[in-house]
Scaffold this motif. Structure first.
Motif, short mmCIF file in Angstrom:
data_model
loop_
_atom_site.label_atom_id
_atom_site.label_comp_id
_atom_site.label_asym_id
_atom_site.label_seq_id
_atom_site.Cartn_x
_atom_site.Cartn_y
_atom_site.Cartn_z
N ALA A 12 -10.88 9.53 -3.34
CA ALA A 12 -10.92 9.39 -1.69
C ALA A 12 -11.37 8.14 -1.41
O ALA A 12 -10.65 7.46 -0.47
CB ALA A 12 -11.88 10.49 -1.15
N ALA A 13 -12.40 7.42 -2.20
CA ALA A 13 -12.86 6.16 -1.91
C ALA A 13 -11.64 4.96 -2.20
O ALA A 13 -11.45 4.16 -1.38
CB ALA A 13 -14.12 5.79 -2.56
N LEU A 14 -11.06 5.16 -3.35
CA LEU A 14 -10.08 4.23 -3.68
C LEU A 14 -8.98 4.27 -2.60
O LEU A 14 -8.02 3.46 -2.33
CB LEU A 14 -9.51 4.79 -5.19
CG LEU A 14 -10.54 4.40 -6.19
CD1 LEU A 14 -9.80 5.03 -7.47
CD2 LEU A 14 -10.63 3.02 -6.29
N MET A 15 -8.45 5.66 -2.19
CA MET A 15 -7.31 5.91 -1.12
C MET A 15 -7.82 5.01 0.12
O MET A 15 -7.07 4.32 0.87
CB MET A 15 -7.16 7.20 -0.89
CG MET A 15 -6.73 7.95 -2.14
SD MET A 15 -4.67 7.75 -2.29
CE MET A 15 -4.02 8.52 -0.98
N ALA A 16 -9.22 5.27 0.45
CA ALA A 16 -9.68 4.56 1.52
C ALA A 16 -9.57 2.99 1.57
O ALA A 16 -9.18 2.36 2.50
CB ALA A 16 -10.78 5.11 2.24
N GLU A 17 -10.20 2.49 0.42
CA GLU A 17 -10.14 1.19 0.21
C GLU A 17 -8.69 0.36 0.11
O GLU A 17 -8.43 -0.48 0.74
CB GLU A 17 -10.54 0.67 -1.20
CG GLU A 17 -12.31 1.03 -1.44
CD GLU A 17 -12.67 0.88 -2.74
OE1 GLU A 17 -11.96 0.38 -3.66
OE2 GLU A 17 -13.60 1.39 -3.04
N THR A 18 -7.57 1.26 -0.62
CA THR A 18 -6.33 0.98 -0.65
C THR A 18 -5.62 0.79 0.96
O THR A 18 -5.00 -0.30 1.20
CB THR A 18 -5.38 1.71 -1.45
OG1 THR A 18 -6.09 1.66 -2.82
CG2 THR A 18 -4.08 1.17 -1.49
N GLU A 19 -5.99 1.75 1.70
CA GLU A 19 -5.38 1.98 3.11
C GLU A 19 -6.05 0.72 3.95
O GLU A 19 -5.19 -0.18 4.80
CB GLU A 19 -5.77 3.14 3.68
CG GLU A 19 -4.95 4.10 3.17
CD GLU A 19 -5.60 5.49 3.52
OE1 GLU A 19 -6.20 5.69 4.63
OE2 GLU A 19 -5.87 6.50 2.90
N ALA A 20 -7.27 0.35 3.58
CA ALA A 20 -8.14 -0.82 4.27
C ALA A 20 -7.28 -2.25 3.90
O ALA A 20 -7.12 -2.85 4.84
CB ALA A 20 -9.57 -0.75 4.03
N LEU A 21 -7.00 -2.39 2.74
CA LEU A 21 -6.16 -3.54 2.46
C LEU A 21 -4.94 -3.77 2.77
O LEU A 21 -4.42 -4.57 2.81
CB LEU A 21 -6.35 -3.65 0.64
CG LEU A 21 -7.69 -4.05 0.25
CD1 LEU A 21 -7.61 -3.98 -1.38
CD2 LEU A 21 -8.13 -5.38 0.60
N PHE A 22 -4.03 -2.66 2.64
CA PHE A 22 -2.75 -2.81 2.84
C PHE A 22 -1.99 -1.89 3.94
O PHE A 22 -0.76 -1.84 4.07
CB PHE A 22 -1.95 -2.16 1.42
CG PHE A 22 -2.19 -2.99 0.14
CD1 PHE A 22 -1.85 -4.34 0.03
CD2 PHE A 22 -3.29 -2.51 -0.65
CE1 PHE A 22 -2.15 -5.09 -0.98
CE2 PHE A 22 -3.69 -3.27 -1.91
CZ PHE A 22 -3.08 -4.36 -1.85
N GLY A 23 -2.77 -1.04 4.39
CA GLY A 23 -2.29 -0.21 5.69
C GLY A 23 -1.76 1.13 5.16
O GLY A 23 -1.61 1.78 6.00
#
Length: 181
Positions: free
Chosen positions: A50-61
């Motif tokens: 879940a944290a990796l998904m959130a980090e990726t969304e924050a970086l790439f939308g």
């Protein structure tokens, strides 16, 4: 007793069986062992995911999760009997509920370009990870990729590391293609 058919058939958080209802364990595992596995493996894994998904969304939308599985031959043998070739890849996007069509289309094209037979959502539409993490309307895509041939059912090795490396090689060019568009 739960009313969930997957759990009742032995395919819950800690599966009891594999293809053909073959038992994984010689007997039941204890409640304490099950609770320990959930607390020390399942929860940390999903917390990190879940944290990796959130980090990726924050970086790439948006984020794209690829959930890779081996596929029991028994589950796909009957598909070839209907006049079709047995699939080598099954893409599960929960019938569009877990990933945008454009994402799944590109993954499918990459496998087809490698000469592999690909089907979608049958017999595997995407399990817990696709259901829990895929929200295409929110920019979160999850695709389950089930591949025939990752498992060596004649040995104690469940996943063949060389086969998974080969599949990663097949997928490694996809992100560059997505970012060029």
């Amino acid at each position: 007793q739960t009313h969930n058919p997957r759990i009742n058939s032995g395919l819950g958080v800690i599966p009891r069986v594999v293809a053909g209802s073959r038992a994984i364990y010689r007997g039941k595992i204890s409640y304490a062992e099950a609770a320990e596995r959930i607390e020390t493996i399942w929860r940390p894994y999903h917390s990190r995911l879940a944290a990796l998904m959130a980090e990726t969304e924050a970086l790439f939308g948006e984020s794209i999760l690829i959930d890779m599985h081996s596929m029991p031959r028994e589950a796909i043998e009957s598909m070839a009997g209907r006049g079709r070739q047995r699939p080598e890849i099954v893409l599960g996007d929960r019938f569009g509920a877990a990933a945008g069509a454009e994402i799944v289309d590109q993954i499918e094209a990459a496998f087809r370009d490698e000469g592999l037979t690909v089907v979608r959502n049958t017999p595997f539409a995407g399990a817990y990870v696709a259901q829990a993490y895929g929200r295409p309307s929110a920019g979160r895509h999850a695709v389950q990729i089930s591949k025939d041939g990752w498992s060596d059912w004649k040995s104690d090795v469940y996943v063949d590391p060389d086969a998974t490396t080969a599949v990663w090689g097949e997928l490694e060019e996809l992100p560059a293609e997505w970012y060029r568009q």
